[in-house]
Design a protein around this motif. Structure first.
Motif, mmCIF file in Angstrom:
data_model
loop_
_atom_site.group_PDB
_atom_site.id
_atom_site.type_symbol
_atom_site.label_atom_id
_atom_site.label_comp_id
_atom_site.label_asym_id
_atom_site.label_seq_id
_atom_site.Cartn_x
_atom_site.Cartn_y
_atom_site.Cartn_z
ATOM 1 N N ALA A 34 -7.547 5.192 -7.094
ATOM 2 C CA ALA A 34 -7.040 5.810 -8.316
ATOM 3 C C ALA A 34 -5.574 5.444 -8.543
ATOM 4 N N LEU A 35 -4.772 5.496 -7.477
ATOM 5 C CA LEU A 35 -3.356 5.117 -7.565
ATOM 6 C C LEU A 35 -3.207 3.648 -7.919
ATOM 7 N N GLU A 86 -1.434 -1.296 -10.479
ATOM 8 C CA GLU A 86 -1.669 -2.733 -10.599
ATOM 9 C C GLU A 86 -1.364 -3.238 -12.006
ATOM 10 N N LEU A 87 -1.773 -2.465 -13.013
ATOM 11 C CA LEU A 87 -1.559 -2.912 -14.390
ATOM 12 C C LEU A 87 -0.073 -2.943 -14.733
ATOM 13 N N VAL A 124 7.927 -0.159 -7.736
ATOM 14 C CA VAL A 124 7.240 -1.040 -6.798
ATOM 15 C C VAL A 124 7.234 -2.474 -7.321
ATOM 16 N N GLY A 125 6.931 -2.625 -8.615
ATOM 17 C CA GLY A 125 6.893 -3.962 -9.191
ATOM 18 C C GLY A 125 8.245 -4.645 -9.155
ATOM 19 N N LEU A 176 -0.852 -6.858 -3.543
ATOM 20 C CA LEU A 176 -0.669 -5.432 -3.291
ATOM 21 C C LEU A 176 -2.011 -4.735 -3.103
ATOM 22 N N ALA A 177 -3.056 -5.220 -3.801
ATOM 23 C CA ALA A 177 -4.362 -4.566 -3.727
ATOM 24 C C ALA A 177 -5.058 -4.810 -2.396
#
Length: 501
Positions: free
Chosen positions: A25-26, A31-32, A160-161, A176-177
């Motif tokens: 969910a996070l 990611e987007l 984070v990005g 990251l995923a």
């Protein structure tokens, strides 16, 4: 609808399992956000053009939205934990492929696969939550945690990005995923129970294709209309998607094992909650789109700076969604949803007075704090009103409704602002090339002498702010109207949403 009497309280294992479910969910929203920040670097390193950069973002959103219904129904048949783990493994693999894509075409293809894999995550997460937490109060808390996790990704995404992209190359945004999904794959089988329809029917392939053919053109058309205004092709796409949706509905009525059980919508709680989700996200995504433009084009902030200024509104959703279950101890969920929508309407009234960052952020936080309880409790009502064997399909509907509502909201709110902008600039001496939208005016101003550019931007920005105020007023009226409808349709003692048998 037969309500199950099985409402045993969840134990330590279920709550630890919930912590595991917060990971996808996070990641979904994180990611987007990180991908958007990585686009300039992708453009430089891969030589991607403007259209290719748009498709890197859009193909993920399109296939995610189009695949949700199919994946939810598939999870009911093969098992929700199994689907989650299959999706997590696939998502991790294709994320790694995206990170090392050698050219724009390869990256777009990887992003398309990420969208399909991503569609397995939220339906599986929500349906597993309803299976693990059978006590209505605990389920509401658990869903509030999931909603807060999604908003948490939005809040920390810019941080984070920015950190990743300052220290590594753009592929780190996709890598990251990989560790997140690895943790899910290790802990999921240990902590998450398996649940499926005890009498699964055959997955109708034609229905799956029809659902994709209904959602994809609609989302594509609405996004194009939001970006460029009404035009024949996107309008035709929306119409075509609507026609395919009618065929899809007609087919579901004839099947013994439909992809979407239309009888779910005969439940007033289910249908009202799903519609409230769609309308609430309609306004939220539309206003977020407008706020992002305001921050970058009116205030002149960079995308990263704009992301940081929008983080407080995500915190508002987190606060609202986590507080909502506690409020159900003193009031019924529909009343809390309606009260939250009324608070959101007040936030939009504040946004009608936007003239600087302080008022903008204040209004945005109030809006999101009001919508947080709606997002948590309406989702709970949708998945909690469905029979246990249809939990995956219900979770998919609760994920698809906001996707469609949000896409429509961006198109409508964007069109309102654009129309007001064009009306305001049509009689002010603004050059023809700058009358389309504020972005065009900014581009024109770059080629003008400083004094002329300043004058042009002053008029253009004032016109955009005028449209922004109108759009915020529309949001206030709509939220107030939806609040009244929720009270009207769900008034009375009603029933606590339960797991059907």
């Amino acid at each position: 609808m037969i309500t199950s009497s099985r409402t045993a309280a969840a134990g330590r294992r279920e709550w630890i399992g919930l912590a595991v479910l917060t990971l996808p969910a996070l990641l979904a929203s994180l990611e987007l956000t990180v991908t958007n920040l990585a686009l300039p670097a992708i453009g430089r390193d891969l030589g991607a053009g403007g259209t290719q950069l748009l498709w890197i973002v859009d193909v993920y959103a399109f296939l995610l939205a189009g695949s949700l219904i199919t994946m939810g129904a598939w999870g009911d048949r093969i098992g929700r934990r199994r689907l989650l783990l299959i999706g997590a493994a696939t998502y991790g693999i294709v994320s790694a492929l995206a990170a090392y894509a050698p050219d724009p075409g390869s990256l777009i293809a990887a992003r398309a696969l990420m969208g399909v894999a991503g569609a397995t995550l939220m339906p599986s997460v929500l349906s597993l939550v309803t299976s693990m937490f059978t006590d209505p109060r605990q389920r509401a808390v658990a869903i509030g945690v999931i909603v807060a996790s999604v908003s948490g990704g939005t809040a920390i995404g810019p941080l984070v990005g920015g950190w990743l992209l300052e220290r590594f190359w753009w592929g780190a945004a996709f890598l990251l995923a990989v560790p997140v999904m690895a943790v899910l794959l290790v802990l999921g089988p240990l902590l998450l129970p398996e649940h499926r329809d005890p009498q699964p029917g055959r997955l109708d392939v034609l229905s799956a294709l029809l659902s994709l053919g209904a959602v994809l053109p609609v989302v594509y058309g609405l996004k194009q209309i939001a970006a460029d205004g009404p035009a024949p092709l996107p309008s035709a796409a929306v119409l075509a998607g609507g026609l395919v949706a009618l065929v899809f509905v007609a087919r579901q009525r004839t099947l013994a094992d439909p992809l979407v059980d239309l009888r779910l919508f005969s439940d007033r709680v289910f249908s009202t909650a799903a519609a409230t989700l769609a309308l609430g996200i309609f306004v939220l995504w539309g206003s977020n789109y407008a706020i992002a433009q305001y921050l970058q084009l009116v205030q002149g902030l960079s995308p990263l700076e704009a992301g940081l200024w929008t983080a407080p509104s995500a915190v508002g959703v987190i606060a609202g969604s986590t507080l909502a279950p506690r409020l159900t101890r003193v009031a019924r969920p529909p009343m809390i949803i309606a009260a939250g929508l009324a608070v959101s309407a007040a936030g939009y009234v504040v946004l009608t007075q936007t003239g600087g960052l302080a008022v903008l952020v204040t209004g945005a936080v109030v809006v999101s704090a009001g919508l947080g309880p709606m997002m948590a409790l309406a989702t709970d009502l949708v998945v909690g009103s469905a029979p246990a064997h249809r939990a995956g399909a219900a979770a998919a509907i609760s994920s698809t409704a906001p996707q469609l509502g949000g896409a429509l909201g961006i198109a409508v709110i964007g069109s309102i602002i654009t129309a007001a902008y064009r009306w305001q600039t049509s009689s002010t001496g603004v050059p023809e090339a700058a009358r389309d939208n504020l972005a065009a005016a900014v581009a024109v101003a770059e080629d003008l002498p400083s004094r002329s550019a300043e004058q042009l931007l002053g008029v253009a920005r004032a016109a955009f702010v005028h449209g922004f105020h109108i759009a915020a007023g529309v949001g206030a009226v709509l939220m107030a109207a939806v609040a009244a409808l929720v009270v009207l349709l769900l008034r009375g003692p009603g029933r606590t949403p339960g797991r059907g048998g």
